[in-house]
Design an enzyme around this catalytic site. Structure first.
Site, PDB file in Angstrom:
ATOM      1  N   ALA A   1      35.889  32.301  39.904  1.00 27.07           N
ATOM      2  CA  ALA A   1      35.107  31.248  40.557  1.00 27.07           C
ATOM      3  C   ALA A   1      33.711  31.107  39.953  1.00 27.07           C
ATOM      4  CB  ALA A   1      35.007  31.555  42.053  1.00 27.07           C
TER       5      ALA A   1
ATOM      6  N   ASN B   1      34.766  39.196  44.279  1.00 25.48           N
ATOM      7  CA  ASN B   1      35.218  39.517  42.921  1.00 25.48           C
ATOM      8  C   ASN B   1      34.219  38.998  41.902  1.00 25.48           C
ATOM      9  OD1 ASN B   1      37.992  40.726  43.194  1.00 25.48           O
ATOM     10  ND2 ASN B   1      38.185  38.915  44.482  1.00 25.48           N
TER      11      ASN B   1
ATOM     12  N   HIS C   1      28.483  29.830  44.137  1.00 28.45           N
ATOM     13  CA  HIS C   1      28.080  31.064  43.453  1.00 28.45           C
ATOM     14  C   HIS C   1      27.001  30.709  42.431  1.00 28.45           C
ATOM     15  CE1 HIS C   1      31.544  33.001  45.228  1.00 28.45           C
ATOM     16  NE2 HIS C   1      32.338  32.082  44.694  1.00 28.45           N
TER      17      HIS C   1
HETATM   18  N1  LIG Z   1      37.946  36.512  40.622  1.00 30.67           N
HETATM   19  C1  LIG Z   1      37.821  35.489  41.468  1.00 30.67           C
HETATM   20  O1  LIG Z   1      36.898  34.687  41.349  1.00 30.67           O
HETATM   21  C2  LIG Z   1      38.836  35.315  42.584  1.00 30.67           C
HETATM   22  C3  LIG Z   1      38.913  34.084  43.262  1.00 30.67           C
HETATM   23  C4  LIG Z   1      39.878  33.953  44.265  1.00 30.67           C
HETATM   24  C5  LIG Z   1      40.712  35.023  44.627  1.00 30.67           C
HETATM   25  N2  LIG Z   1      40.569  36.215  43.960  1.00 30.67           N
HETATM   26  C6  LIG Z   1      41.413  37.365  44.318  1.00 30.67           C
HETATM   27  O2  LIG Z   1      42.745  37.090  43.951  1.00 30.67           O
HETATM   28  C7  LIG Z   1      43.620  37.910  44.741  1.00 30.67           C
HETATM   29  C8  LIG Z   1      44.770  37.050  45.257  1.00 30.67           C
HETATM   30  O3  LIG Z   1      44.218  36.070  46.140  1.00 30.67           O
HETATM   31  P1  LIG Z   1      45.153  35.251  47.111  1.00 30.67           P
HETATM   32  O4  LIG Z   1      44.282  34.246  47.805  1.00 30.67           O
HETATM   33  O5  LIG Z   1      46.359  34.778  46.362  1.00 30.67           O
HETATM   34  O6  LIG Z   1      45.607  36.378  48.160  1.00 30.67           O
HETATM   35  P2  LIG Z   1      46.864  36.294  49.152  1.00 30.67           P
HETATM   36  O7  LIG Z   1      46.568  37.255  50.255  1.00 30.67           O
HETATM   37  O8  LIG Z   1      47.161  34.869  49.492  1.00 30.67           O
HETATM   38  O9  LIG Z   1      48.104  36.831  48.279  1.00 30.67           O
HETATM   39  C9  LIG Z   1      48.321  38.176  47.965  1.00 30.67           C
HETATM   40  C10 LIG Z   1      49.836  38.371  47.869  1.00 30.67           C
HETATM   41  O10 LIG Z   1      50.116  39.686  47.392  1.00 30.67           O
HETATM   42  C11 LIG Z   1      51.264  40.183  48.091  1.00 30.67           C
HETATM   43  N3  LIG Z   1      51.263  41.632  48.024  1.00 30.67           N
HETATM   44  C12 LIG Z   1      50.461  42.510  48.685  1.00 30.67           C
HETATM   45  N4  LIG Z   1      50.749  43.787  48.333  1.00 30.67           N
HETATM   46  C13 LIG Z   1      51.762  43.716  47.417  1.00 30.67           C
HETATM   47  C14 LIG Z   1      52.502  44.685  46.692  1.00 30.67           C
HETATM   48  N5  LIG Z   1      52.258  45.981  46.795  1.00 30.67           N
HETATM   49  N6  LIG Z   1      53.467  44.235  45.846  1.00 30.67           N
HETATM   50  C15 LIG Z   1      53.730  42.911  45.699  1.00 30.67           C
HETATM   51  N7  LIG Z   1      53.065  41.950  46.399  1.00 30.67           N
HETATM   52  C16 LIG Z   1      52.090  42.340  47.231  1.00 30.67           C
HETATM   53  C17 LIG Z   1      51.092  39.636  49.500  1.00 30.67           C
HETATM   54  O11 LIG Z   1      52.316  39.650  50.218  1.00 30.67           O
HETATM   55  C18 LIG Z   1      50.551  38.227  49.218  1.00 30.67           C
HETATM   56  O12 LIG Z   1      51.605  37.284  49.114  1.00 30.67           O
HETATM   57  C19 LIG Z   1      42.765  38.494  45.882  1.00 30.67           C
HETATM   58  O13 LIG Z   1      42.462  39.846  45.621  1.00 30.67           O
HETATM   59  C20 LIG Z   1      41.493  37.651  45.820  1.00 30.67           C
HETATM   60  O14 LIG Z   1      40.353  38.381  46.264  1.00 30.67           O
HETATM   61  C21 LIG Z   1      39.674  36.382  42.940  1.00 30.67           C
END
Ligand SMILES: NC(=O)c1ccc[n+]([C@@H]2O[C@H](COP(=O)([O-])OP(=O)(O)OC[C@H]3O[C@@H](n4cnc5c(N)ncnc54)[C@H](O)[C@@H]3O)[C@@H](O)[C@H]2O)c1
Length: 253
Positions: free
Chosen positions: A116, A174, A205
């Site tokens: 982001a 993140n 941000h």
């Molecule tokens: N770097 C950035 O700027 C940025 C921006 C947005 C989101 N993110 C990160 O991206 C990640 C994903 O975000 P999201 O909105 O898709 O989250 P989300 O909660 O919608 O999806 C996570 C998925 O992972 C699955 N999961 C959990 N544990 C698991 C395991 N052991 N094995 C397999 N699947 C598993 C869950 O069932 C869920 O479907 C998060 O950690 C979020 O913080 C980072």
């Protein structure tokens, strides 16, 4: 025709669906969605759903789209197998130092997309000269983004460094970890403020990175992905853009 990369996606939540959807639609030349890993959500893609070990073995590269706590297990499957990783949950790289320790002994590469944030190209350039002397981030989101419906006025809910921010808000900042890793500074040296603002309509941000020869400031006013309001449009696209750079004949920035 060159090599086709087999790409896996771990986690089919908001972000994983954007990434797997982009791969499955064929929008990334030279890459195909080979398999996914997911514990709860349905798999709408026409590829096998497997565990982390099978994913690492079936793929040249795995895109991590998991909660932070699940990232060490994925890294433990990918790094010894030499499977490259795209890590969007960059906070996990600060929270679980064993990942970067294992990475030092592995031939696998880890790619951290800009997510982001904006301005990582310039920060990277300054860091390559070891020139960064200070880095600051301010993030603002609506209170619901932090599960804080009780906040009715703009409130600073965190002030500290990037490591403290990752510990306090592993699902939300993140960006602090990504800025840290790009700057080359230790996480304790990166200043972070987190604000909850009821008037905010998206996530904002702002970064300021200082060096002897340049000051970089960048501000992103992010909006949710219209097709998937749980993720920011920019963060999802940044993963697909990072993938595209891996096979592109012309790479800019
Ligand atoms: N770097 C950035 O700027 C940025 C921006 C947005 C989101 N993110 C990160 O991206 C990640 C994903 O975000 P999201 O909105 O898709 O989250 P989300 O909660 O919608 O999806 C996570 C998925 O992972 C699955 N999961 C959990 N544990 C698991 C395991 N052991 N094995 C397999 N699947 C598993 C869950 O069932 C869920 O479907 C998060 O950690 C979020 O913080 C980072």
């Amino acid at each position: 025709m060159g090599k086709v990369w087999n790409v896996g996606v771990a986690g089919l939540g908001a972000m994983g669906r954007v990434v797997a959807g982009g791969l499955a639609s064929g929008e990334l030349p030279g890459m195909r969605l080979a398999a996914v890993a997911e514990v709860c959500a349905e798999n709408p893609f026409d590829v096998p759903k497997v565990d982390f070990c099978a994913l690492a073995l079936a793929c040249d590269l795995v895109c991590e789209c998991l909660p932070a706590a699940a990232v060490p297990d994925l890294a433990a499957a990918c790094l010894p197998a030499g499977t490259d990783m795209v890590v969007i949950t960059s906070a996990a790289l600060l929270l679980y130092p064993e990942i970067l320790e294992a990475h030092r002994d592995s031939r696998a590469r880890i790619f951290v997309p800009s997510g982001a944030l904006a301005g990582m190209d310039a920060v990277r350039a300054l860091a390559s000269a070891g020139a960064v002397t200070g880095a600051r981030l301010a993030s603002t989101k609506p209170p619901a983004g932090f599960g804080r419906a009780d906040i009715v006025d703009k409130t600073r809910i965190f002030a500290g460094n990037a490591l403290g921010a990752a510990r306090a808000y592993p699902a939300n900042v993140n960006v602090a970890a990504t800025l840290t890793l790009a700057s080359g500074l230790p996480p304790e040296a990166v200043e972070v403020e987190v604000w909850a603002d009821p008037a905010a309509t998206g996530n904002t941000h702002e970064i300021r990175v200082e060096s002897a020869f340049s000051v970089v400031t960048a501000r992103v006013e992010g909006q949710p992905d219209p097709a998937n309001p749980k993720t920011s449009a920019l963060a999802g696209r940044s993963v697909l853009a990072a993938l595209r750079r891996l096979t592109a004949p012309l790479v800019v920035g």
